[in-house]
Motif scaffolding. Structure first.
Motif, PDB file in Angstrom:
ATOM      1  N   MET A   1      99.238 -45.440  35.735  1.00 53.33           N
ATOM      2  CA  MET A   1      98.551 -46.530  35.052  1.00 53.33           C
ATOM      3  C   MET A   1      98.287 -47.698  36.010  1.00 53.33           C
ATOM      4  O   MET A   1      97.189 -48.261  36.062  1.00 53.33           O
TER       5      MET A   1
ATOM      6  N   LEU B   1      94.157 -52.897  26.073  1.00 50.10           N
ATOM      7  CA  LEU B   1      94.786 -51.616  25.782  1.00 50.10           C
ATOM      8  C   LEU B   1      95.786 -51.258  26.880  1.00 50.10           C
ATOM      9  O   LEU B   1      96.912 -50.829  26.590  1.00 50.10           O
ATOM     10  N   ARG B   2      95.376 -51.447  28.124  1.00 50.13           N
ATOM     11  CA  ARG B   2      96.270 -51.149  29.252  1.00 50.13           C
ATOM     12  C   ARG B   2      97.545 -51.972  29.167  1.00 50.13           C
ATOM     13  O   ARG B   2      98.646 -51.462  29.356  1.00 50.13           O
TER      14      ARG B   2
ATOM     15  N   LEU C   1      99.866 -50.624  26.397  1.00 46.79           N
ATOM     16  CA  LEU C   1     100.526 -49.369  26.774  1.00 46.79           C
ATOM     17  C   LEU C   1     101.598 -49.612  27.833  1.00 46.79           C
ATOM     18  O   LEU C   1     102.709 -49.066  27.746  1.00 46.79           O
TER      19      LEU C   1
ATOM     20  N   LEU D   1     105.682 -48.835  27.386  1.00 45.77           N
ATOM     21  CA  LEU D   1     106.350 -47.857  28.236  1.00 45.77           C
ATOM     22  C   LEU D   1     107.326 -48.510  29.213  1.00 45.77           C
ATOM     23  O   LEU D   1     108.405 -47.974  29.481  1.00 45.77           O
TER      24      LEU D   1
ATOM     25  N   ILE E   1     102.115 -41.450  22.348  1.00 43.77           N
ATOM     26  CA  ILE E   1     101.695 -42.623  23.130  1.00 43.77           C
ATOM     27  C   ILE E   1     101.520 -42.229  24.599  1.00 43.77           C
ATOM     28  O   ILE E   1     100.566 -42.661  25.256  1.00 43.77           O
ATOM     29  N   CYS E   2     102.429 -41.406  25.104  1.00 42.86           N
ATOM     30  CA  CYS E   2     102.310 -40.927  26.489  1.00 42.86           C
ATOM     31  C   CYS E   2     101.019 -40.140  26.692  1.00 42.86           C
ATOM     32  O   CYS E   2     100.312 -40.326  27.691  1.00 42.86           O
TER      33      CYS E   2
ATOM     34  N   THR F   1      98.087 -42.388  26.737  1.00 39.48           N
ATOM     35  CA  THR F   1      98.038 -43.089  28.018  1.00 39.48           C
ATOM     36  C   THR F   1      97.461 -42.197  29.111  1.00 39.48           C
ATOM     37  O   THR F   1      96.640 -42.640  29.918  1.00 39.48           O
TER      38      THR F   1
END
Length: 266
Positions: free
Chosen positions: A160, A177-178, A181, A185, A245-246, A249
Motif C-alpha cells: 500500500m 480510502l487509502r 485502509l 490495518l 478488508i485485506c 486492499t
C-alpha cells in the motif's frame, strides 16, 4: 528436574524461544522490513520450487549470523491460512488435534489450485533433541499460524505504501480510502504485535517453572491466548471480515498499479 535443567540451562531454551519470537512473530522489526524489501518481486508470483529456493537463499543471507539459523527453513503450503484454520476447526469438533501439521496435510477442498507465494510460505524450525520435546510440531504449527497472518498483513501494508509514491491527481482523490485502509490495518498489526504478543511473551518468559509438563503447557497456553486475541481462533466472523478488508486492499492496490502503468504508456 535434571532434564528440565538440561533443556532450559544447558541447551538455552529461552534463547530458542526468543529466536522463534523474533522470526515467527516478527518482533525483530528490521528482519521483516528487509525480508519484504528483498523479496517483494517474488511474493506476488505463483509459488514454485525456483521461487522457494530463492527465498531460502535470501533468508539464509539475512540470518546467517545467528547461531540457530540452520534450524530455520522456509517451506510452502498448498493451502491458505484460512483453509488451515477451517480444517483445524473441523478436526477440533471431532476431538482430535486442534492444529494440523502443515507438512502432513496435503489436500484440502476449496483450496486455490495455485497460490501466490505470500499466501503459501511458512517456516519450519528443526529443534534438536531433546529441545523438540518442548518445541514440537504442534507448537511450531501454532507459531506458523501467527507468522502467516502477520506476514500477510505486513506485506499488504508495505504494498500500500509503495503504490502511492506517485503524486497523480487521480491518486490524490483516492487518498481517503487509502488512509482508511492503512489506519485499520496499521492499528490491527499494532494490536497483534505490541498489545497481544509482547505482554503475553513477557509474562511467559518471567514465569518460574519446575517441570517439563508445566513448561510445555504454559508455552502452549500462551500461544493459544495469542491466537485467540489476534482473532485467529474462536472468532471466525471477525477473522473473515479482516480478510475481506485485506482482499479489498489488495484489489485496490492492483487497480492503482494498473492505472499507474496505463499513465506511463500515454
Amino acid at each position: 528436574i535434571q532434564l528440565l535443567n538440561y533443556i532450559v540451562i544447558d541447551l538455552k531454551l529461552k534463547s530458542h524461544i526468543i529466536f522463534l519470537k523474533s522470526y515467527f512473530l516478527l518482533s525483530q522489526g528490521d528482519f521483516i522490513l528487509n525480508f519484504l524489501y528483498n523479496t517483494i518481486h517474488l511474493l506476488n508470483k505463483p509459488i514454485n520450487d525456483t521461487i522457494k529456493d530463492k527465498l531460502n537463499n535470501i533468508l539464509d543471507l539475512m540470518i546467517q549470523h545467528h547461531p540457530y539459523s540452520s534450524n530455520l527453513k522456509l517451506l510452502t503450503s498448498s493451502f491458505t491460512l484460512l483453509d488451515h484454520l477451517h480444517q483445524a476447526k473441523k478436526k477440533s469438533k471431532k476431538n482430535t488435534s486442534t492444529l494440523v501439521d502443515l507438512k502432513k496435510k496435503k489436500k484440502i477442498p476449496h483450496s486455490p489450485p495455485k497460490l501466490k507465494t505470500i499466501e503459501s510460505i511458512y517456516f519450519n524450525y528443526n529443534a534438536p533433541f531433546p529441545l523438540n520435546i518442548i518445541l514440537d510440531v504442534k507448537i511450531i504449527s501454532k507459531y506458523n499460524l501467527i507468522f502467516r497472518h502477520l506476514l500477510y498483513i505486513k506485506y499488504i501494508l508495505n504494498m500500500m505504501k509503495l503504490s502511492f509514491k506517485n503524486n497523480d491527481t487521480f491518486l490524490k482523490k483516492s487518498f481517503i480510502l487509502r488512509r482508511g485502509l492503512l489506519f485499520f490495518l496499521d492499528n490491527y498489526f499494532y494490536h497483534c504485535t505490541i498489545e497481544v504478543i509482547e505482554p503475553h511473551f513477557h509474562s511467559f518468559l518471567k514465569k518460574k517453572i519446575d517441570n517439563i509438563h508445566t513448561l510445555y503447557t504454559t508455552h502452549n497456553q500462551t500461544l493459544n491466548t495469542i491466537l485467540k486475541e489476534c482473532l485467529l481462533i474462536h472468532n471466525e466472523t471477525l477473522l473473515n471480515i479482516i480478510y475481506k478488508i485485506c482482499h479489498i486492499t489488495v484489489d485496490f492496490i492492483s487497480n492503482v498499479e494498473i492505472y499507474a502503468q496505463s499513465k506511463e504508456k500515454i
